[in-house]
Scaffold this motif. Structure first.
Motif, PDB file in Angstrom:
ATOM      1  N   PRO A 264       0.833  -1.252  -0.131  1.00 11.38           N
ATOM      2  CA  PRO A 264       0.066   0.076  -0.015  1.00 11.38           C
ATOM      3  C   PRO A 264       1.064   1.404   0.067  1.00 11.38           C
ATOM      4  CG  PRO A 264       0.124  -0.947   2.239  1.00 11.38           C
ATOM      5  CD  PRO A 264       0.883  -1.797   1.162  1.00 11.38           C
ATOM      6  N   ASN A 265       0.113   2.288  -0.348  1.00 14.70           N
ATOM      7  CA  ASN A 265       0.620   3.697  -0.281  1.00 14.70           C
ATOM      8  C   ASN A 265       0.635   4.260   1.053  1.00 14.70           C
ATOM      9  OD1 ASN A 265      -0.607   3.633  -3.092  1.00 14.70           O
ATOM     10  ND2 ASN A 265       1.112   4.413  -3.380  1.00 14.70           N
ATOM     11  N   LEU A 266      -0.561   3.876   1.650  1.00  9.50           N
ATOM     12  CA  LEU A 266      -0.825   4.492   3.089  1.00  9.50           C
ATOM     13  C   LEU A 266      -1.483   3.320   3.812  1.00  9.50           C
ATOM     14  CD1 LEU A 266      -1.571   6.678   4.981  1.00  9.50           C
ATOM     15  CD2 LEU A 266      -3.829   6.925   3.649  1.00  9.50           C
ATOM     16  N   VAL A 267      -1.249   3.219   5.305  1.00  5.39           N
ATOM     17  CA  VAL A 267      -1.789   2.358   6.170  1.00  5.39           C
ATOM     18  C   VAL A 267      -2.513   3.107   7.075  1.00  5.39           C
ATOM     19  CG1 VAL A 267      -1.274   0.676   7.732  1.00  5.39           C
ATOM     20  CG2 VAL A 267       0.055   0.716   5.868  1.00  5.39           C
ATOM     21  N   ILE A 268      -3.647   2.841   7.468  1.00  2.97           N
ATOM     22  CA  ILE A 268      -4.445   3.388   8.567  1.00  2.97           C
ATOM     23  C   ILE A 268      -4.550   2.495   9.546  1.00  2.97           C
ATOM     24  CG2 ILE A 268      -6.622   4.160   9.268  1.00  2.97           C
ATOM     25  CD1 ILE A 268      -7.173   5.105   6.129  1.00  2.97           C
TER      26      ILE A 268
ATOM     27  N   VAL B  94       6.389   3.569   3.913  1.00  2.65           N
ATOM     28  CA  VAL B  94       4.961   3.880   3.743  1.00  2.65           C
ATOM     29  C   VAL B  94       4.435   4.828   4.556  1.00  2.65           C
ATOM     30  CG1 VAL B  94       4.026   1.837   5.389  1.00  2.65           C
ATOM     31  CG2 VAL B  94       2.716   2.638   3.306  1.00  2.65           C
ATOM     32  N   PHE B  95       3.590   5.374   3.980  1.00  2.94           N
ATOM     33  CA  PHE B  95       2.759   6.536   5.022  1.00  2.94           C
ATOM     34  C   PHE B  95       1.876   5.790   5.850  1.00  2.94           C
ATOM     35  CE2 PHE B  95       4.358   9.169   1.487  1.00  2.94           C
ATOM     36  CZ  PHE B  95       4.642  10.257   1.992  1.00  2.94           C
ATOM     37  N   VAL B  96       1.883   6.237   7.094  1.00  2.00           N
ATOM     38  CA  VAL B  96       0.930   5.641   8.285  1.00  2.00           C
ATOM     39  C   VAL B  96       0.267   6.690   8.986  1.00  2.00           C
ATOM     40  CG1 VAL B  96       0.831   4.256  10.401  1.00  2.00           C
ATOM     41  CG2 VAL B  96       2.625   3.888   8.758  1.00  2.00           C
ATOM     42  N   LEU B  97      -1.096   6.336   8.944  1.00  2.00           N
ATOM     43  CA  LEU B  97      -2.077   7.225   9.685  1.00  2.00           C
ATOM     44  C   LEU B  97      -2.454   6.608  10.718  1.00  2.00           C
ATOM     45  CD1 LEU B  97      -4.972   9.497   8.172  1.00  2.00           C
ATOM     46  CD2 LEU B  97      -5.153   8.000  10.308  1.00  2.00           C
ATOM     47  N   MET B  98      -2.230   6.886  12.033  1.00  2.00           N
ATOM     48  CA  MET B  98      -2.885   6.182  13.300  1.00  2.00           C
ATOM     49  C   MET B  98      -4.134   6.628  13.432  1.00  2.00           C
ATOM     50  SD  MET B  98      -0.334   4.329  14.753  1.00  2.00           S
ATOM     51  CE  MET B  98       1.586   4.149  14.906  1.00  2.00           C
TER      52      MET B  98
ATOM     53  N   ALA C 294       4.654   7.206  12.383  1.00  2.00           N
ATOM     54  CA  ALA C 294       3.530   7.739  11.859  1.00  2.00           C
ATOM     55  C   ALA C 294       3.444   9.114  11.319  1.00  2.00           C
ATOM     56  CB  ALA C 294       2.314   7.733  13.017  1.00  2.00           C
ATOM     57  N   ASP C 295       2.712   9.306  10.139  1.00  2.00           N
ATOM     58  CA  ASP C 295       2.808  10.759   9.489  1.00  2.00           C
ATOM     59  C   ASP C 295       1.657  11.645  10.053  1.00  2.00           C
ATOM     60  OD1 ASP C 295       4.815  10.410   7.376  1.00  2.00           O
ATOM     61  OD2 ASP C 295       3.784   8.301   7.284  1.00  2.00           O
ATOM     62  N   ASP C 296       0.441  10.845  10.641  1.00  2.00           N
ATOM     63  CA  ASP C 296      -0.546  11.694  11.098  1.00  2.00           C
ATOM     64  C   ASP C 296      -1.071  10.729  12.211  1.00  2.00           C
ATOM     65  OD1 ASP C 296      -2.514  13.578  11.257  1.00  2.00           O
ATOM     66  OD2 ASP C 296      -3.223  13.411   9.216  1.00  2.00           O
ATOM     67  N   TYR C 297      -2.208  11.466  12.731  1.00  2.00           N
ATOM     68  CA  TYR C 297      -2.617  10.875  14.124  1.00  2.00           C
ATOM     69  C   TYR C 297      -4.279  11.137  14.320  1.00  2.00           C
ATOM     70  CZ  TYR C 297      -2.541   8.543  18.674  1.00  2.00           C
ATOM     71  OH  TYR C 297      -2.660   7.752  19.808  1.00  2.00           O
ATOM     72  N   ILE C 298      -5.185  10.558  14.171  1.00  2.00           N
ATOM     73  CA  ILE C 298      -6.408  10.754  14.400  1.00  2.00           C
ATOM     74  C   ILE C 298      -7.059  10.111  15.685  1.00  2.00           C
ATOM     75  CG2 ILE C 298      -8.954  10.772  13.398  1.00  2.00           C
ATOM     76  CD1 ILE C 298      -7.631  11.017  10.867  1.00  2.00           C
ATOM     77  N   THR C 299      -7.908  10.700  16.763  1.00  2.00           N
ATOM     78  CA  THR C 299      -8.538   9.912  17.698  1.00  2.00           C
ATOM     79  C   THR C 299      -9.839   9.589  17.439  1.00  2.00           C
ATOM     80  OG1 THR C 299      -8.736  11.849  18.701  1.00  2.00           O
ATOM     81  CG2 THR C 299      -6.967  10.741  19.293  1.00  2.00           C
ATOM     82  N   LYS C 300     -10.432   8.096  17.925  1.00  2.00           N
ATOM     83  CA  LYS C 300     -11.674   7.849  17.883  1.00  2.00           C
ATOM     84  C   LYS C 300     -12.364   8.612  18.833  1.00  2.00           C
ATOM     85  CE  LYS C 300     -10.452   3.381  16.059  1.00  2.00           C
ATOM     86  NZ  LYS C 300     -10.361   1.984  16.186  1.00  2.00           N
ATOM     87  N   PRO C 301     -13.864   8.982  18.822  1.00  2.00           N
ATOM     88  CA  PRO C 301     -14.526   8.721  17.581  1.00  2.00           C
ATOM     89  C   PRO C 301     -13.835   9.878  16.467  1.00  2.00           C
ATOM     90  CG  PRO C 301     -15.905  10.115  19.216  1.00  2.00           C
ATOM     91  CD  PRO C 301     -14.415   9.448  19.760  1.00  2.00           C
ATOM     92  N   PHE C 302     -14.112   9.677  15.257  1.00  2.00           N
ATOM     93  CA  PHE C 302     -13.574  10.444  14.290  1.00  2.00           C
ATOM     94  C   PHE C 302     -14.784  10.868  13.193  1.00  2.00           C
ATOM     95  CE2 PHE C 302     -13.317   6.081  12.860  1.00  2.00           C
ATOM     96  CZ  PHE C 302     -13.562   6.148  11.623  1.00  2.00           C
TER      97      PHE C 302
ATOM     98  N   ARG D 103      -7.646  14.133   5.443  1.00  2.00           N
ATOM     99  CA  ARG D 103      -6.291  13.681   5.852  1.00  2.00           C
ATOM    100  C   ARG D 103      -5.564  12.830   4.906  1.00  2.00           C
ATOM    101  NH1 ARG D 103      -4.635  14.792  11.641  1.00  2.00           N
ATOM    102  NH2 ARG D 103      -6.354  16.335  12.530  1.00  2.00           N
ATOM    103  N   VAL D 104      -6.506  11.714   4.456  1.00  2.00           N
ATOM    104  CA  VAL D 104      -5.866  10.746   3.413  1.00  2.00           C
ATOM    105  C   VAL D 104      -5.411  11.473   2.225  1.00  2.00           C
ATOM    106  CG1 VAL D 104      -6.625   8.854   1.978  1.00  2.00           C
ATOM    107  CG2 VAL D 104      -7.178   8.752   4.439  1.00  2.00           C
ATOM    108  N   LYS D 105      -6.243  12.303   1.745  1.00  2.00           N
ATOM    109  CA  LYS D 105      -6.001  13.162   0.627  1.00  2.00           C
ATOM    110  C   LYS D 105      -4.743  13.785   0.536  1.00  2.00           C
ATOM    111  CE  LYS D 105     -10.596  13.237  -1.711  1.00  2.00           C
ATOM    112  NZ  LYS D 105     -11.606  13.830  -1.643  1.00  2.00           N
ATOM    113  N   MET D 106      -4.574  14.527   1.827  1.00  2.00           N
ATOM    114  CA  MET D 106      -3.267  15.317   1.999  1.00  2.00           C
ATOM    115  C   MET D 106      -2.032  14.508   1.934  1.00  2.00           C
ATOM    116  SD  MET D 106      -4.673  18.331   4.739  1.00  2.00           S
ATOM    117  CE  MET D 106      -3.149  18.198   5.424  1.00  2.00           C
TER     118      MET D 106
END
Length: 132
Positions: free
Chosen positions: A50-54, A77-81, A99-107, A115-118
Motif C-alpha cells: 500500500p501507499n498508506l496504512v491506516i 509507507v505513509f502511516v495514519l494512526m 506515523a505521519d498523522d494521528y486521528i483519535t476515535k470517535p472520528f 487527511r488521506v488526500k493530503m
C-alpha cells in the motif's frame, strides 16, 4: 478524485470501524484491503504494497507502534494512526515510531478523507521529485 493506483491498508481489530473505513474509502475510488490483527496485516502489507496504512494502536496480537516499525522496515509507507488513545504521550510515541498523522476515535469520515488526500498528495509530490 482519488486514483485507483492509490492503495490503502486499513488495520483495526474493531470490525465496525474497519468495515466503515473500508467501505468509505472504496467508494472514494481507492484500492483498499483490511486486516484485524498484526499477523494478517503484515501478510497483506507484503502482498498488497500500500501507499498508506491506516493503523489502530490496539490490536489483539501486537501494538500498532510495533507494526508501524515492522512495516517501515520492509517498505517505506505513509502511516495514519486511527485510535482511541488520545493522550499526548500516545500521539508523540506514534509520531516517533513513524506515523505521519494521528486521528483519535470517535472520528469524522470527512476529516479522515481530507487527511488521506493530503498524505497521498504529499506522497505523489515526493514520488515525482524522485523521478526528476
Amino acid at each position: 478524485m482519488a486514483q485507483a493506483h492509490n492503495k490503502i491498508l486499513v488495520v483495526d481489530d474493531e470490525v465496525a470501524t474497519r468495515t466503515l473505513v473500508y467501505r468509505y474509502l472504496t467508494k472514494q475510488g481507492y484500492q483498499v484491503e483490511s486486516a484485524g490483527d498484526g499477523v494478517n496485516a503484515m501478510a497483506t502489507f507484503a502482498q498488497f504494497r500500500p501507499n498508506l496504512v491506516i493503523l489502530d494502536l490496539n490490536l489483539p496480537d501486537t501494538s500498532g507502534y510495533r507494526l508501524c516499525q515492522e512495516m517501515q522496515a520492509q517498505h517505506p509507507v505513509f502511516v495514519l494512526m486511527l485510535t482511541s488513545r488520545s493522550d499526548e504521550i500516545d500521539r508523540i510515541q506514534g509520531f516517533s515510531q513513524g506515523a505521519d498523522d494521528y486521528i483519535t476515535k470517535p472520528f469524522s469520515l470527512v476529516e479522515l478523507d481530507r487527511r488521506v488526500k493530503m498524505i497521498l498528495a504529499s506522497a505523489s509530490v515526493q514520488e515525482s521529485g524522485r523521478k526528476n
